[in-house]
Enzyme design. Structure first.
Site, PDB file in Angstrom:
ATOM      1  N   ASP A  52      10.937  -3.006   2.614  1.00 26.65           N
ATOM      2  CA  ASP A  52      11.697  -4.148   2.091  1.00 26.65           C
ATOM      3  C   ASP A  52      10.741  -5.279   1.715  1.00 26.65           C
ATOM      4  O   ASP A  52      11.161  -6.317   1.201  1.00 26.65           O
ATOM      5  CB  ASP A  52      12.787  -4.598   3.073  1.00 26.65           C
ATOM      6  CG  ASP A  52      12.237  -5.030   4.416  1.00 26.65           C
ATOM      7  OD1 ASP A  52      11.027  -4.892   4.651  1.00 26.65           O
ATOM      8  OD2 ASP A  52      13.041  -5.521   5.248  1.00 26.65           O
ATOM      9  N   SER A  53       9.432  -5.052   1.926  1.00 31.03           N
ATOM     10  CA  SER A  53       8.415  -5.972   1.395  1.00 31.03           C
ATOM     11  C   SER A  53       8.483  -5.989  -0.132  1.00 31.03           C
ATOM     12  O   SER A  53       7.877  -6.850  -0.771  1.00 31.03           O
ATOM     13  CB  SER A  53       7.016  -5.573   1.879  1.00 31.03           C
ATOM     14  OG  SER A  53       6.784  -4.186   1.674  1.00 31.03           O
ATOM     15  N   LYS A 121      14.095   3.429   7.922  1.00 30.01           N
ATOM     16  CA  LYS A 121      13.443   2.617   8.959  1.00 30.01           C
ATOM     17  C   LYS A 121      14.268   1.353   9.150  1.00 30.01           C
ATOM     18  O   LYS A 121      14.761   0.789   8.183  1.00 30.01           O
ATOM     19  CB  LYS A 121      12.011   2.253   8.544  1.00 30.01           C
ATOM     20  CG  LYS A 121      11.343   1.232   9.476  1.00 30.01           C
ATOM     21  CD  LYS A 121       9.840   1.172   9.290  1.00 30.01           C
ATOM     22  CE  LYS A 121       9.354   0.237   8.222  1.00 30.01           C
ATOM     23  NZ  LYS A 121       9.746  -1.182   8.378  1.00 30.01           N
ATOM     24  N   GLU A 123      14.531  -2.398  11.769  1.00 33.00           N
ATOM     25  CA  GLU A 123      13.796  -3.263  12.687  1.00 33.00           C
ATOM     26  C   GLU A 123      14.597  -3.560  13.949  1.00 33.00           C
ATOM     27  O   GLU A 123      15.800  -3.815  13.873  1.00 33.00           O
ATOM     28  CB  GLU A 123      13.464  -4.597  11.986  1.00 33.00           C
ATOM     29  CG  GLU A 123      12.551  -4.442  10.789  1.00 33.00           C
ATOM     30  CD  GLU A 123      12.224  -5.765  10.098  1.00 33.00           C
ATOM     31  OE1 GLU A 123      12.624  -6.845  10.610  1.00 33.00           O
ATOM     32  OE2 GLU A 123      11.556  -5.715   9.047  1.00 33.00           O
ATOM     33  N   GLU A 190       4.030  -3.778  14.489  1.00 37.21           N
ATOM     34  CA  GLU A 190       3.398  -4.751  13.583  1.00 37.21           C
ATOM     35  C   GLU A 190       2.877  -5.963  14.347  1.00 37.21           C
ATOM     36  O   GLU A 190       3.602  -6.590  15.116  1.00 37.21           O
ATOM     37  CB  GLU A 190       4.429  -5.183  12.521  1.00 37.21           C
ATOM     38  CG  GLU A 190       3.850  -6.172  11.520  1.00 37.21           C
ATOM     39  CD  GLU A 190       4.709  -6.357  10.266  1.00 37.21           C
ATOM     40  OE1 GLU A 190       5.717  -5.634  10.096  1.00 37.21           O
ATOM     41  OE2 GLU A 190       4.343  -7.236   9.450  1.00 37.21           O
TER      42      GLU A 190
END
Ligand code: KIV
Length: 272
Positions: A52-53, A121, A123, A190
């Site tokens: 989503d970057s 994925k 978070e 991260e």
């Protein structure tokens, strides 16, 4: 030069588990489009993350929050069309899985059906565990993401290193174990202290892929545009740049402009 221990024709979640068992490090990069996905797949990358970057890198937003499910599906479908070998992981965007596990399931199903991606994925740890459980019931592989979780930037307020204090480190380790127990096939960690990342990787059997988490984990991920040097405003300590493409592209554009203005381009061989 390759240091792969085994020649995998196609990377699957089982392959990644085997790599961890064999001590072979896992390589992962982001991609958001067909052309670059095809190039990096040909370069032997193990996992391609449609991150989503894309919200920052492709659309110029300050955070990852604005990108939509439709936009993620568009990027993921483009990537999938360029990939023959890598496992494609697609980020579930902010708002598509938090708080409502049925909505999480329907978002994940849309991603798999409409993009052809191989896994998703998302978070978070215990806060999103019901959503992860629900997605797994549909046979969709899930990768976790702990430590710095950019979708929660407004909760944390900064992009600094996470889990430096004992309480946060203990919660992170407990979350990693919970994600493994629930059935996630791997985990991104991260921007956490290298010692903590090593402890997490040593405490669970699923692969731990680090970004800013040191070398004692099972693999590494970087944002492709950062490692290619397309962006010079972002300079975290963990980033290694392999090219300086921003300068190269600018130079090529300057040469093109000069050639057009001077009538040097096109020449006789470049016309019909
Ligand atoms: O969206 C993304 O690019 C990511 C990586 C930084 C792991 O989640």
């Amino acid at each position: 030069m390759s240091v792969a221990k085994k020649d995998y024709k196609r990377v699957t979640t089982n392959t990644l588990s085997e790599m961890k068992q064999n001590g072979e490090k896992i390589s992962m990069l982001t991609a958001y489009d067909y052309t670059l996905a095809k190039i990096i797949d040909g370069g032997g990358i193990d996992i391609i993350l449609v991150g989503d970057s894309a919200s920052n890198v492709m659309a110029g937003h300050e955070t990852t929050l604005p990108i939509t499910l439709d936009q993620m599906i568009y990027h993921a479908a483009s990537v999938v069309r360029g990939v023959n070998r890598a496992l494609v992981v697609v980020d579930m965007p902010f708002g598509s899985y938090q708080g409502n596990s049925l909505e999480a399931l329907s978002s994940a199903i849309r991603i798999m059906k409409e993009s052809g991606g191989h896994s998703v994925k998302l978070e978070g740890g215990s806060e999103v565990i019901e959503s992860i459980e629900k997605i797994l019931t549909a046979g969709i592989p899930v990768m976790g993401h702990l430590g710095l979780t950019p979708q929660s930037i407004y909760k944390f307020g900064t992009y600094t290193v996470r889990a430096k204090e004992d309480i946060e480190a203990e919660k992170l380790l407990a979350d990693a174990k919970l994600l493994e127990k629930t059935g996630c096939f791997a985990l991104v960690l991260e921007k956490v202290p290298a010692k903590l990342a090593q402890k997490v990787a040593g405490s669970i059997n699923i692969p731990v892929i680090g970004i800013g988490a040191g070398n004692n984990v099972d693999g590494q991920v970087l944002v492709l545009h950062d490692m290619l040097g397309m962006n010079h405003e972002f300079n975290p300590r963990f980033l290694r740049r392999y090219l300086n493409l921003a300068n190269d592209i600018k130079g090529a554009v300057q040469s093109y402009v000069t050639d057009v203005k001077s009538s040097d381009f096109p020449n006789e061989k470049e016309q019909y």
